[in-house]
Design an enzyme around this catalytic site. Structure first.
Site, PDB file in Angstrom:
ATOM      1  N   LYS A  13      10.954 -23.444  -9.325  1.00 10.44           N
ATOM      2  CA  LYS A  13       9.955 -24.417  -9.736  1.00 10.44           C
ATOM      3  C   LYS A  13      10.675 -25.696 -10.160  1.00 10.44           C
ATOM      4  CE  LYS A  13       6.909 -20.769 -11.486  1.00 10.44           C
ATOM      5  NZ  LYS A  13       5.805 -20.862 -10.524  1.00 10.44           N
ATOM      6  N   ARG A  41       3.522 -10.056  -8.040  1.00 11.03           N
ATOM      7  CA  ARG A  41       2.944  -8.986  -7.215  1.00 11.03           C
ATOM      8  C   ARG A  41       3.982  -7.924  -6.879  1.00 11.03           C
ATOM      9  NH1 ARG A  41       1.101 -13.152  -2.740  1.00 11.03           N
ATOM     10  NH2 ARG A  41       0.916 -14.331  -4.684  1.00 11.03           N
TER      11      ARG A  41
END
Length: 492
Positions: free
Chosen positions: A274, A349
């Site tokens: 990020k 996930r």
């Protein structure tokens, strides 16, 4: 001194104290019943305040005035409840928060609340008001050098006209303690809230509330084949923790449930890092699902329902080092399925995959995972609504009803089979992300691959776990979402 909420049948004519708050609907600003008598008691203070403040009864509005020096009531507040149409318990929560915050600001020691409640039953009114009061007053000042200057106000809040509702108030206090635990875990900076911190919190809950606890260390996770979870964890200097906390009632449980929370105590994005401006400093909140899971455990352990509940989280950081997961790596989850990692920033996930496989083997009647999983869900539903995915209509209905009772908004989203094609890999069983369109749906479809037999639902809570400004009973910061929904689900 600790603030105390009580309820009584004390009349408006008899109550004496620092602040009396009375509520009005938009269509019912005229004085009637007890308010007529109260009006004469306070020297026409109600009607004067309505006129001077141009009070319209709008939801969340509040106005306050000081009464005559010799009045047995020092201050009077009027609070708006909005229109009678659509009136619900959450309006009462918000009113309770508005009154409590005003009382604290005005340094009022003793407070009474008298509100019209429509057709709501007294115990639910008391519960909702107590939740609003406690959560509205909560401020996270742990990391400030100076304490709150407004002091310990209010000290007592009396809910008038509801009779004795001690059980409902105690229930709300237990639920709020779980919400506040979740808030403080999510709000804590990543140097304070680590995988070890989360494990220690679970240990404290187990000790304080006689819960069963299993914490799997890295070697034990390796033995179970949790390659997806450990692939995310391998770049961090901090060891991962797989937390399994269990509440068991006395006697045979009516039902067995599981709550699984995503537990990334910090998410750098990995090698798909990020960048500045992407909100990386807020990635401390990426354990919002795990924080709410532990918060729900605290509340449920105090409420002691006749339901067995498992609280599970695979906790780690997603960091960068020479050991970091590469884009293009292939991982094998504990059910044997292989995953080509095409984005290391879709790490939640991967941790949930092994947590779901683990939970699916417990023999529970239903399980719900909650995760700050996708920005796509925030784009679709905004900051105040979580997305719900489930192939089980009955379970989805239960969660929607629980969220309505809690005032925590959820919207059911579709599981569109065709979208899974975007995650197909020619090297592995699947990729961990699909195309950008429908990103929250493909995330849910990915998770479904790791549930074999148990009724399952997925909550994407990326938006509502945090608020950038005060909103009713949620002050700026972590909200503790969706602890109250989860507790309602378990109790239903």
């Amino acid at each position: 001194m600790t603030m105390k909420v009580i309820s009584s049948n004390t009349s408006l004519q008899d109550w004496q104290g620092t602040l009396l708050a009375i509520g009005f609907f938009e269509e019912q600003l005229e004085l009637s019943g007890e308010l007529v008598t109260l009006e004469s008691r306070v020297g026409n203070g109600i009607s004067e305040l309505i006129a001077e403040a141009d009070f319209k009864g709008k939801s969340d509005s509040i106005s306050i005035t000081r009464l005559a020096k010799d009045s047995p009531i020092r201050k009077l507040a009027i609070v708006g409840l909005g229109k009678t149409e659509g009136f619900n318990l959450d309006r009462l929560r918000r009113a309770g928060a508005a009154i409590a915050k005003q009382a604290k600001k005005e340094r009022c020691q003793t407070v009474a609340i008298s509100l019209p409640t429509g057709e709501q039953v007294p115990e639910k009114v008391a519960e909702a008001l107590t939740e609003g009061i406690i959560l509205g007053l909560h401020q996270d000042n742990r990391f400030k050098s100076k304490p709150d200057e407004t002091g310990d106000y209010p000290q007592t809040i009396d809910l008038l006209g509801l009779g004795s509702q001690e059980d409902a108030i105690q229930k709300a206090e237990a639920i709020c303690s779980g919400v506040i635990l979740a808030r403080e875990l999510v709000a804590a900076p990543p140097n304070e809230c680590t995988p070890e911190t989360m494990a220690a919190t679970a240990q404290a809950l187990a000790s304080d509330h006689q819960l069963e606890l299993e914490i799997l260390e890295q070697a034990e996770c390796e033995a179970l084949g949790m390659g997806a979870f450990l692939g995310v964890a391998r770049a961090s200097d901090l060891p991962p923790k797989f937390i399994h906390l269990t509440y068991k009632p006395q006697g045979t449980p009516r039902r067995k449930l599981a709550i699984i929370g995503k537990g990334l105590t910090f998410d750098s994005g990995g090698l798909n890092i990020k960048v500045a401006g992407s909100g990386i400093e807020m990635m401390k909140t990426d354990m919002g699902g795990a924080g709410a899971t532990l918060g729900a455990a605290k509340a449920i352990a105090q409420l002691k329902p006749d339901v067995e509940v498992h609280f599970i989280s695979a906790v780690t950081e997603n960091m960068i080092s020479g050991r970091a997961l590469h884009p293009g790596d292939i991982l094998k989850a504990s059910n044997g399925k292989t995953i080509e990692v095409n984005n290391t920033d879709a790490e939640g996930r991967l941790t949930l995959a092994d947590a779901l496989v683990f939970t699916d083997k417990l023999g529970v009647d239903a399980m719900v995972d909650l995760a700050t999983l996708t920005g796509a869900c925030v784009i679709a539903l905004g900051d105040n609504v979580a997305g719900l995915w489930s192939p089980d209509d009955s379970l989805a209905s239960e969660l929607l009803q629980a969220s309505e009772q809690a005032g925590e908004k959820i919207w059911r989203m579709p599981l569109i089979e065709k979208y899974f094609e975007g995650m197909k890999s020619h090297l592995a069983d699947m990729k961990n992300t699909g195309p950008r369109p429908g990103g929250s749906i493909t995330a849910a479809l990915f998770l479904r691959e790791f549930v074999e037999k148990t009724p399952w639902a997925h909550l994407d809570v990326a938006g509502p776990v945090w608020t950038d400004k005060d909103n009713g009973y949620n002050s700026t910061g972590a909200t503790g979402y969706p602890v109250r929904t989860l507790v309602n689900w378990v109790l239903s």
